[in-house]
Design a protein around this motif. Structure first.
Motif, short mmCIF file in Angstrom:
data_model
loop_
_atom_site.label_atom_id
_atom_site.label_comp_id
_atom_site.label_asym_id
_atom_site.label_seq_id
_atom_site.Cartn_x
_atom_site.Cartn_y
_atom_site.Cartn_z
N ALA A 155 -2.86 3.26 4.04
CA ALA A 155 -2.42 2.70 2.76
C ALA A 155 -3.38 1.63 2.25
O ALA A 155 -3.22 1.14 1.14
N GLY A 156 -4.37 1.28 3.07
CA GLY A 156 -5.38 0.33 2.61
C GLY A 156 -5.02 -1.14 2.78
O GLY A 156 -5.65 -1.99 2.16
N ILE A 179 12.13 -9.94 7.49
CA ILE A 179 11.40 -8.90 6.77
C ILE A 179 12.31 -7.71 6.47
O ILE A 179 12.30 -7.17 5.36
N LYS A 180 13.15 -7.31 7.43
CA LYS A 180 14.03 -6.17 7.20
C LYS A 180 15.01 -6.45 6.05
O LYS A 180 15.28 -5.58 5.23
N GLY A 181 15.51 -7.67 5.99
CA GLY A 181 16.41 -8.03 4.89
C GLY A 181 15.73 -7.90 3.54
O GLY A 181 16.28 -7.34 2.59
N LYS A 182 14.51 -8.40 3.45
CA LYS A 182 13.76 -8.30 2.20
C LYS A 182 13.40 -6.85 1.88
O LYS A 182 13.43 -6.43 0.72
N LEU A 183 13.05 -6.08 2.92
CA LEU A 183 12.74 -4.66 2.70
C LEU A 183 13.96 -3.91 2.17
O LEU A 183 13.84 -3.08 1.27
N GLY A 210 0.84 -1.19 0.00
CA GLY A 210 0.00 0.00 0.00
C GLY A 210 0.88 1.24 0.00
O GLY A 210 2.00 1.22 0.50
N ILE A 211 0.37 2.30 -0.59
CA ILE A 211 1.12 3.55 -0.69
C ILE A 211 0.25 4.67 -0.13
O ILE A 211 -0.95 4.75 -0.46
N THR A 212 0.83 5.49 0.71
CA THR A 212 0.08 6.59 1.33
C THR A 212 1.01 7.76 1.61
O THR A 212 2.23 7.62 1.52
N LYS A 213 0.44 8.88 1.96
CA LYS A 213 1.24 10.02 2.39
C LYS A 213 1.90 9.68 3.71
O LYS A 213 1.32 9.00 4.55
N ALA A 238 4.83 6.92 2.24
CA ALA A 238 5.08 5.67 2.95
C ALA A 238 4.61 4.52 2.07
O ALA A 238 3.46 4.51 1.61
N ILE A 239 5.50 3.61 1.82
CA ILE A 239 5.16 2.37 1.14
C ILE A 239 5.10 1.32 2.23
O ILE A 239 6.10 1.05 2.89
N VAL A 240 3.92 0.78 2.44
CA VAL A 240 3.69 -0.14 3.54
C VAL A 240 3.49 -1.52 2.96
O VAL A 240 2.69 -1.72 2.04
N LEU A 241 4.25 -2.48 3.49
CA LEU A 241 4.18 -3.83 2.96
C LEU A 241 3.77 -4.81 4.05
O LEU A 241 4.10 -4.61 5.22
N GLY A 242 3.08 -5.84 3.66
CA GLY A 242 2.68 -6.88 4.58
C GLY A 242 3.21 -8.22 4.11
O GLY A 242 3.26 -8.48 2.90
N MET A 243 3.62 -9.05 5.04
CA MET A 243 4.15 -10.37 4.70
C MET A 243 3.60 -11.40 5.68
O MET A 243 3.60 -11.17 6.89
N ASN A 244 3.18 -12.51 5.15
CA ASN A 244 2.76 -13.63 5.99
C ASN A 244 4.02 -14.41 6.33
O ASN A 244 4.63 -15.02 5.48
#
Length: 162
Positions: free
Chosen positions: A154-155, A117-121, A30-33, A79-85
Motif C-alpha cells: 500500500a506504500g 487503534i481498533k476503536g478508531k478503526l 494506503g490502499i492496495t489489493k 486492503a486499506i492500511v492505516l498507520g498511527m503514531n
C-alpha cells in the motif's frame, strides 16, 4: 447487497477517506489489493521450513490463515492500511538520562495501543461502510494477517529483516 460505488465517485470517496482518517488521528493511509505476492507467501513458507519462528508456535499454527487475506475474510478485495503514531508528545529518549529510574517502553505506557487503534478503526470503518455501502472488517496486528506486506504494498511501510 451493497451498493456499488461508480468509478467517478471513487476519487471523491478516496479523498473523503484520506481526510476522515487524518481527522481520526491516522498519519498514513494506503490502499492496495487484498492479495499477497508469491514472494510474500513463499517467504513465510521458507521462514517456517527453516524453523525461524523459535518459541512462536502460534505462527506455525496459523500459517494457513496467513497465506492470503481471503483466509481471514473470503470476500476481501481491497486492503486499506492505516498507520498511527501512538508515541508520546515528547521525545522519550530523554528518559534515558534519568539513570536512577527505570524506563518503560513507549508502547507499554498508557492504554493498550491495540484497543486505541481498533476503536478508531471501527469508527472509521463504520463511516466508510455507511458512505460506500461496502462491507468492511477491521484488523489490528493481533489477527493472523500479514499486515506488514500489505502496508508495503500500500506504500506506507516496509518490512525489515530483524
Amino acid at each position: 447487497m451493497s451498493t456499488p460505488v461508480v468509478s467517478h465517485d471513487m476519487h471523491k470517496l478516496k479523498a473523503w477517506l484520506l481526510a476522515d482518517a487524518q481527522a481520526a488521528g491516522f498519519a498514513d493511509v494506503g490502499i492496495t489489493k487484498a492479495k499477497h505476492s508469491a514472494h510474500t507467501t513463499d517467504g513465510l513458507a521458507q521462514f517456517l521450513d527453516d524453523h525461524y519462528e523459535g518459541d512462536m508456535g502460534w505462527l506455525r499454527d496459523t500459517a494457513d490463515r496467513r497465506q492470503q487475506p481471503q483466509s481471514m475474510w473470503q470476500d476481501a478485495r481491497t486492503a486499506i492500511v492505516l498507520g498511527m503514531n501512538y508515541g508520546p508528545d515528547h521525545d522519550p529518549m530523554g528518559n534515558l538520562d534519568a539513570r536512577d529510574k527505570g524506563n518503560i517502553s513507549v508502547y507499554a505506557r498508557g492504554r493498550d495501543y491495540h484497543e486505541v487503534i481498533k476503536g478508531k478503526l471501527k469508527q472509521l470503518a463504520g463511516r466508510l461502510a455507511a458512505k460506500s455501502g461496502w462491507q468492511v472488517k477491521v484488523f489490528v496486528d493481533t489477527a493472523p494477517l500479514m499486515e506488514k506486506p500489505l502496508g508495503q504494498s500500500a506504500g506506507i511501510g516496509w518490512q525489515g529483516k530483524h
